[in-house]
Design a protein around this motif. Structure first.
Motif, mmCIF file in Angstrom:
data_model
loop_
_atom_site.group_PDB
_atom_site.id
_atom_site.type_symbol
_atom_site.label_atom_id
_atom_site.label_comp_id
_atom_site.label_asym_id
_atom_site.label_seq_id
_atom_site.Cartn_x
_atom_site.Cartn_y
_atom_site.Cartn_z
ATOM 1 N N GLY A 1 -10.614 -17.342 63.068
ATOM 2 C CA GLY A 1 -10.627 -18.657 62.436
ATOM 3 C C GLY A 1 -11.132 -18.565 61.010
ATOM 4 O O GLY A 1 -11.236 -17.483 60.425
ATOM 5 N N GLY A 2 -11.439 -19.735 60.455
ATOM 6 C CA GLY A 2 -11.922 -19.767 59.084
ATOM 7 C C GLY A 2 -12.133 -21.188 58.610
ATOM 8 O O GLY A 2 -12.261 -22.113 59.416
ATOM 9 N N SER A 3 -12.157 -21.384 57.287
ATOM 10 C CA SER A 3 -12.400 -22.700 56.697
ATOM 11 C C SER A 3 -11.482 -22.905 55.504
ATOM 12 O O SER A 3 -11.224 -21.981 54.734
ATOM 13 C CB SER A 3 -13.856 -22.826 56.228
ATOM 14 N N LEU A 4 -11.012 -24.151 55.351
ATOM 15 C CA LEU A 4 -10.178 -24.555 54.224
ATOM 16 C C LEU A 4 -10.988 -25.459 53.304
ATOM 17 O O LEU A 4 -11.609 -26.428 53.748
ATOM 18 C CB LEU A 4 -8.950 -25.322 54.718
ATOM 19 N N TYR A 5 -10.973 -25.153 52.002
ATOM 20 C CA TYR A 5 -11.669 -25.943 50.990
ATOM 21 C C TYR A 5 -10.652 -26.421 49.949
ATOM 22 O O TYR A 5 -10.399 -25.732 48.957
ATOM 23 C CB TYR A 5 -12.721 -25.105 50.267
ATOM 24 N N PRO A 6 -10.034 -27.591 50.123
ATOM 25 C CA PRO A 6 -9.118 -28.090 49.096
ATOM 26 C C PRO A 6 -9.870 -28.835 47.999
ATOM 27 O O PRO A 6 -10.915 -29.461 48.245
ATOM 28 C CB PRO A 6 -8.219 -29.048 49.875
ATOM 29 N N GLY A 7 -9.333 -28.777 46.775
ATOM 30 C CA GLY A 7 -9.975 -29.476 45.671
ATOM 31 C C GLY A 7 -9.113 -29.463 44.430
ATOM 32 O O GLY A 7 -7.936 -29.057 44.457
ATOM 33 N N TYR A 8 -9.705 -29.891 43.312
ATOM 34 C CA TYR A 8 -8.993 -29.961 42.025
ATOM 35 C C TYR A 8 -9.922 -29.511 40.910
ATOM 36 O O TYR A 8 -11.143 -29.709 40.970
ATOM 37 C CB TYR A 8 -8.520 -31.389 41.736
ATOM 38 N N LYS B 1 -19.879 -31.834 54.844
ATOM 39 C CA LYS B 1 -19.245 -30.558 54.530
ATOM 40 C C LYS B 1 -17.967 -30.797 53.727
ATOM 41 O O LYS B 1 -17.232 -31.758 53.975
ATOM 42 C CB LYS B 1 -18.901 -29.787 55.813
ATOM 43 N N SER B 2 -17.702 -29.911 52.784
ATOM 44 C CA SER B 2 -16.506 -30.026 51.948
ATOM 45 C C SER B 2 -15.397 -29.096 52.430
ATOM 46 O O SER B 2 -14.468 -28.806 51.698
ATOM 47 C CB SER B 2 -16.852 -29.708 50.493
ATOM 48 N N ARG B 3 -15.499 -28.649 53.679
ATOM 49 C CA ARG B 3 -14.487 -27.755 54.238
ATOM 50 C C ARG B 3 -14.027 -28.240 55.607
ATOM 51 O O ARG B 3 -14.713 -28.985 56.291
ATOM 52 C CB ARG B 3 -15.039 -26.341 54.346
ATOM 53 N N ASN B 4 -12.847 -27.790 55.982
ATOM 54 C CA ASN B 4 -12.308 -28.070 57.307
ATOM 55 C C ASN B 4 -12.199 -26.751 58.059
ATOM 56 O O ASN B 4 -11.463 -25.859 57.651
ATOM 57 C CB ASN B 4 -10.933 -28.736 57.208
ATOM 58 N N LYS B 5 -12.966 -26.589 59.135
ATOM 59 C CA LYS B 5 -12.946 -25.353 59.909
ATOM 60 C C LYS B 5 -11.751 -25.345 60.858
ATOM 61 O O LYS B 5 -11.308 -26.388 61.345
ATOM 62 C CB LYS B 5 -14.241 -25.201 60.704
ATOM 63 N N PHE B 6 -11.221 -24.149 61.121
ATOM 64 C CA PHE B 6 -10.173 -24.011 62.122
ATOM 65 C C PHE B 6 -10.472 -22.798 62.982
ATOM 66 O O PHE B 6 -11.132 -21.855 62.550
ATOM 67 C CB PHE B 6 -8.785 -23.895 61.471
ATOM 68 N N GLN B 7 -10.003 -22.850 64.207
ATOM 69 C CA GLN B 7 -10.139 -21.750 65.150
ATOM 70 C C GLN B 7 -8.769 -21.148 65.411
ATOM 71 O O GLN B 7 -7.755 -21.838 65.376
ATOM 72 C CB GLN B 7 -10.754 -22.229 66.464
ATOM 73 N N GLY B 8 -8.736 -19.866 65.675
ATOM 74 C CA GLY B 8 -7.467 -19.216 65.960
ATOM 75 C C GLY B 8 -6.802 -18.703 64.703
ATOM 76 O O GLY B 8 -7.455 -18.392 63.712
ATOM 77 N N ALA C 1 -4.569 -28.562 41.399
ATOM 78 C CA ALA C 1 -5.063 -28.413 42.769
ATOM 79 C C ALA C 1 -5.402 -26.957 43.055
ATOM 80 O O ALA C 1 -4.837 -26.033 42.473
ATOM 81 C CB ALA C 1 -4.019 -28.902 43.768
ATOM 82 N N PHE C 2 -6.346 -26.762 43.985
ATOM 83 C CA PHE C 2 -6.598 -25.434 44.531
ATOM 84 C C PHE C 2 -6.874 -25.562 46.024
ATOM 85 O O PHE C 2 -7.321 -26.603 46.507
ATOM 86 C CB PHE C 2 -7.766 -24.725 43.829
ATOM 87 N N VAL C 3 -6.588 -24.509 46.749
ATOM 88 C CA VAL C 3 -6.919 -24.414 48.173
ATOM 89 C C VAL C 3 -7.598 -23.067 48.380
ATOM 90 O O VAL C 3 -6.963 -22.017 48.224
ATOM 91 C CB VAL C 3 -5.679 -24.523 49.078
ATOM 92 N N SER C 4 -8.887 -23.082 48.694
ATOM 93 C CA SER C 4 -9.616 -21.849 48.986
ATOM 94 C C SER C 4 -9.774 -21.707 50.498
ATOM 95 O O SER C 4 -10.097 -22.680 51.187
ATOM 96 C CB SER C 4 -10.995 -21.869 48.323
ATOM 97 N N VAL C 5 -9.543 -20.506 50.990
ATOM 98 C CA VAL C 5 -9.666 -20.214 52.424
ATOM 99 C C VAL C 5 -10.709 -19.121 52.608
ATOM 100 O O VAL C 5 -10.643 -18.070 51.964
ATOM 101 C CB VAL C 5 -8.325 -19.759 53.014
ATOM 102 N N GLU C 6 -11.677 -19.382 53.464
ATOM 103 C CA GLU C 6 -12.672 -18.375 53.831
ATOM 104 C C GLU C 6 -12.362 -17.882 55.238
ATOM 105 O O GLU C 6 -12.188 -18.678 56.158
ATOM 106 C CB GLU C 6 -14.083 -18.956 53.800
#
Length: 231
Positions: free
Chosen positions: A99-106, A174-181, A206-211
């Motif tokens: 899994g991980g986390s999505l951080y969208p922003g501008y 939190k400024s991120r959306n976590k996902f599993q899988g 726009a930017f989309v950062s993924v951890e």
């Protein structure tokens, strides 16, 4: 619409099981200047990266647009816009990620060319860009797009402000959306950008950062959208 949202953002998650990350993508062209009360369709972006441990990361941005509104102060130093988009990530390959986390922003700039944001070297060391691989834009904890910028300045912000409980049961944001899988997604609609203090041309991007964390790495992949004019 999920109750855990703010600033017009909505979010959702898809999941299934694997992944990881590390890289920065850059759009090379800028849209033309936009007049007030103008709808601007944007092309989004797409980035694929395979890490040294075999983790394959695919990040893409679609459904992206901006609506440039009439000036909130009816003067040249005030700009407003509403932005929308959908961010996605899929993880594959030989990997231990779960899994991980999505951080969208501008990122918003006043009288500064932000078309080079995300490229190695960046547009200038004085602007606190996070450039190169394994990085994400430095939003400084900013959530929501109410910004005051002088000429030559730029700032980044996140669109998500999700409320959840921490380990002590307290409400945290939190400024991120976590996902599993092996996959996740997040969407935002009519997210406001309000810019004050900029008397010259202004741009946003726009930017989309993924951890993603695996047994071997904790890495970031950052995908940049195309710059667009705020007027």
């Amino acid at each position: 619409m999920n109750t855990n949202r703010a600033h017009g953002a909505r979010w959702g998650v898809r999941s299934a099981g694997i992944g990881a990350a590390a890289a920065v993508a850059v759009g090379l062209l800028s849209t033309g200047a936009a007049d007030a009360d103008t709808f601007v369709p944007l092309p989004g972006g797409d980035l694929s990266k395979t890490l040294s441990d075999g983790t394959a990361v695919h990040v893409w941005l679609d459904g992206e647009s901006a609506h440039i509104d009439p000036s909130m102060g009816a003067t040249a130093v005030h700009r407003t816009a509403r932005v929308s988009g959908n961010a996605h990530v899929e993880l594959a390959g030989t990997t231990t990620a779960v899994g991980g986390s999505l951080y969208p922003g501008y990122t918003v700039g006043c009288e500064v060319d932000i078309s080079g944001v995300g490229a190695d070297g960046g547009p200038g060391a004085s602007m606190d860009w996070s450039d190169g691989e394994n990085a994400k834009p430095d939003a400084g904890g900013n959530v929501g797009g109410n910004l005051t910028l002088a000429p030559g300045q730029a700032k980044s912000f996140y669109v998500l402000d999700l409320e959840e409980k921490d380990e002590s049961g307290r409400d945290v944001h939190k400024s991120r959306n976590k996902f599993q899988g092996d996959s996740g997604s997040v969407a935002w609609s009519d997210e406001p950008i309000g810019l004050t203090g900029c008397g010259g041309p202004a741009q946003a991007r726009a930017f989309v950062s993924v951890e993603v964390e695996t047994d071997n790495v904790i890495s970031w992949v950052t995908l940049w959208g195309e710059p667009f004019s705020l007027g």
